[in-house]
Design an enzyme around this catalytic site. Structure first.
Site, short mmCIF file in Angstrom:
data_model
loop_
_atom_site.label_atom_id
_atom_site.label_comp_id
_atom_site.label_asym_id
_atom_site.label_seq_id
_atom_site.Cartn_x
_atom_site.Cartn_y
_atom_site.Cartn_z
N CYS A 151 0.48 -1.03 -0.17
CA CYS A 151 0.08 -0.33 -0.04
C CYS A 151 1.28 1.43 0.22
CB CYS A 151 -0.77 0.28 1.27
SG CYS A 151 -2.13 -1.06 1.01
N1 COA Z 1 -19.76 -9.70 8.48
C1 COA Z 1 -20.70 -9.64 9.66
N2 COA Z 1 -19.88 -9.74 10.56
C2 COA Z 1 -18.55 -9.92 10.69
C3 COA Z 1 -17.48 -9.51 9.18
C4 COA Z 1 -18.55 -10.02 8.54
N3 COA Z 1 -18.02 -9.70 6.98
N4 COA Z 1 -16.42 -10.18 8.76
C5 COA Z 1 -16.55 -10.39 10.87
N5 COA Z 1 -17.81 -9.67 11.37
C6 COA Z 1 -17.86 -10.75 12.84
C7 COA Z 1 -16.85 -11.10 13.41
O1 COA Z 1 -16.99 -12.37 12.84
C8 COA Z 1 -16.64 -10.16 14.86
O2 COA Z 1 -18.07 -11.31 15.10
P1 COA Z 1 -17.64 -11.77 17.07
O3 COA Z 1 -17.42 -10.63 17.91
O4 COA Z 1 -18.75 -12.10 17.43
O5 COA Z 1 -16.39 -12.80 16.84
C9 COA Z 1 -17.14 -9.03 14.31
O6 COA Z 1 -18.01 -8.98 13.38
C10 COA Z 1 -16.25 -8.07 14.83
O7 COA Z 1 -14.27 -7.99 13.30
P2 COA Z 1 -13.36 -8.06 13.53
O8 COA Z 1 -12.84 -8.36 12.48
O9 COA Z 1 -13.43 -7.67 15.10
O10 COA Z 1 -14.05 -6.46 13.02
P3 COA Z 1 -13.69 -5.38 12.99
O11 COA Z 1 -14.69 -4.24 14.01
O12 COA Z 1 -11.50 -5.09 13.50
O13 COA Z 1 -13.63 -4.44 11.07
C11 COA Z 1 -11.87 -4.88 9.52
C12 COA Z 1 -12.67 -5.83 10.80
C13 COA Z 1 -10.33 -5.84 8.50
C14 COA Z 1 -12.83 -4.37 8.93
C15 COA Z 1 -10.91 -3.66 9.87
O14 COA Z 1 -10.35 -4.64 11.34
C16 COA Z 1 -9.85 -3.17 9.79
O15 COA Z 1 -10.21 -2.03 8.44
N6 COA Z 1 -8.76 -3.06 10.30
C17 COA Z 1 -7.52 -2.61 9.52
C18 COA Z 1 -6.73 -3.25 8.35
C19 COA Z 1 -6.37 -2.18 7.25
O16 COA Z 1 -6.49 -1.37 6.94
N7 COA Z 1 -5.41 -3.09 6.12
C20 COA Z 1 -3.80 -2.99 5.29
C21 COA Z 1 -4.76 -3.47 4.28
S1 COA Z 1 -3.87 -3.37 3.27
#
Ligand code: COA
Length: 368
Positions: A151
């Protein structure tokens, strides 16, 4: 010292849109299909939801180069057809369209460029470098190379191009960021199937004295940092074929520990930006704009708040993630491309990337 400017940028937006609703509908059909056909599974797969995606990331839709294959639950990847060796590569085609707009905005022709960098997360092939193909397609004399820092590729390329101009190794630099993120995304993985989109940006760098653009932005200073982490990883590579039996499709696609990335990268970026502004003698409160990498809306709001020491207004840290999703290295350049016309002479902003590596880039810009 030679002052270097960004004299123009360009954006190629792919032709197909996938909304969260379409993506989730197809994903949930896939989940139902797998659960029905594998009743013995200990833990059935769970549905995805558009509400979760918006709340967790701010993403509402994404552009892709090919749509049907992604939404077909028996394929779940873009149907990008193999091309003959004598046909332009997909990344070359995207780059030519973005470069055309960047040249127009910089008020230059391709003969004003003698250095081309393709800077992005995934290259279509190992060699010859995609950048050299683009160089030839544009009739550019000089040299070209590919650069990959995931990125952060665009900001690392800006520092590289700027240094080449300062050292008189080049007279004009074209940087392109052809990101086909849909082809490294695991559309079967509920945790991340919504994250990425495709796009290509282009940036022209010149010495200020050579630039005739109406809106050149001087690069006041650059700062880069890396710190190894496995929390964003993709094991695709040329050695895969040597031990193909031990590989599965998911291992050769993007994977991440999203929560850890969020927690670890936010302070790393905020610290780097604050430190960079500090050593450059710039008061963060005077910044007119932050063009941040577009991976997650809350992440950007938090970084902007830490840097500005107050809540940012939407225009101080503009977002394009709702429309484009995460387009890797192209994200912060799209934000710059779409949100810089209103800045006045002397206004200062920071362009920043962050992502796998970890890698962070900070480019301080002043509108001329
Ligand atoms: N739909 C519904 N629920 C979902 C889901 C989906 N697609 N994906 C995950 N969940 C659920 C999980 O199972 C979890 O449930 P639980 O609380 O019962 O365990 C809950 O939602 C929270 O999941 P989590 O993975 O902790 O979500 P989050 O709030 O951290 O969001 C991201 C996920 C990936 C969007 C976020 O962490 C993020 O953007 N992080 C930075 C990533 C980044 O910048 N990466 C760089 C890439 S180059």
């Amino acid at each position: 010292m030679n002052e270097i400017v960004i004299s123009g940028t360009g954006l190629y937006t792919p032709p197909h849109v996938i909304t969260n609703e379409e993506l989730v509908e197809s994903f949930n059909q896939y989940v139902d299909y797998v659960n029905q056909h594998n009743p013995e599974m200990m833990e059935p797969l769970l549905h995805s939801s558009s509400d979760f995606i918006i709340k967790a990331s701010g993403i509402k839709s994404r552009y892709v180069m090919e749509k049907a294959g992604i939404l077909d639950i028996h394929s779940m990847r873009p149907n990008v057809a193999k091309r003959n060796d004598d046909t332009h590569s997909v990344q070359c085609e995207m780059a030519l369209l973005a470069a055309e707009e960047a040249f127009k905005n910089a008020n230059i022709l391709s003969h004003d460029i003698d250095m081309v960098i393709v800077a992005c997360s995934n290259m279509e092939r190992a060699y010859p470098a995609v950048s050299i193909e683009i160089q030839k397609a544009l009739g550019i004399r000089g040299f070209a190379f590919d650069l990959n820092v995931a990125c952060s590729s665009a900001t690392f390329a800006i520092q590289t191009g700027m240094n080449a101009l300062i050292a008189n190794n080049a007279k004009g630099v074209l940087i392109v960021n052809p990101e086909i993120c849909s082809a490294h995304l695991n559309f079967r993985d509920r945790d991340c199937h919504f994250i990425f989109g495709d796009a290509c940006t282009a940036i022209v760098l010149q010495r200020k004295k050579d630039a005739i653009s109406l809106r050149p932005y001087s690069i006041l200073s650059t700062k880069l940092a890396t710190d190894f982490s496995n929390n964003i990883r993709n094991n695709f590579g040329f050695l895969n074929i040597c031990d193909a039996d031990k590989r599965n499709a998911a291992d050769l696609l993007f994977k991440q520990q999203g929560r850890k990335v969020f927690k670890e990268v936010v302070p790393m970026v905020a610290d780097l930006l604050c430190n960079h502004l500090n050593i450059s003698g710039i008061d963060a409160a005077s910044l007119k704009r932050l063009w941040l990498h577009q991976a997650n809306l809350s992440m950007n709001q938090l970084i902007a708040k830490k840097v500005l020491n107050r809540e940012p207004s939407p225009m101080e840290s503009p977002s394009i993630i709702h429309e484009y999703a995460n387009t890797s290295s192209a994200g912060s350049i799209i934000a710059f491309h779409k949100f810089h016309d209103d800045l006045q002479s002397g206004d200062i902003g920071v362009l920043s990337s962050f992502g796998a590596g970890y890698s962070v880039g900070s480019i301080i810009l002043r509108m001329n």
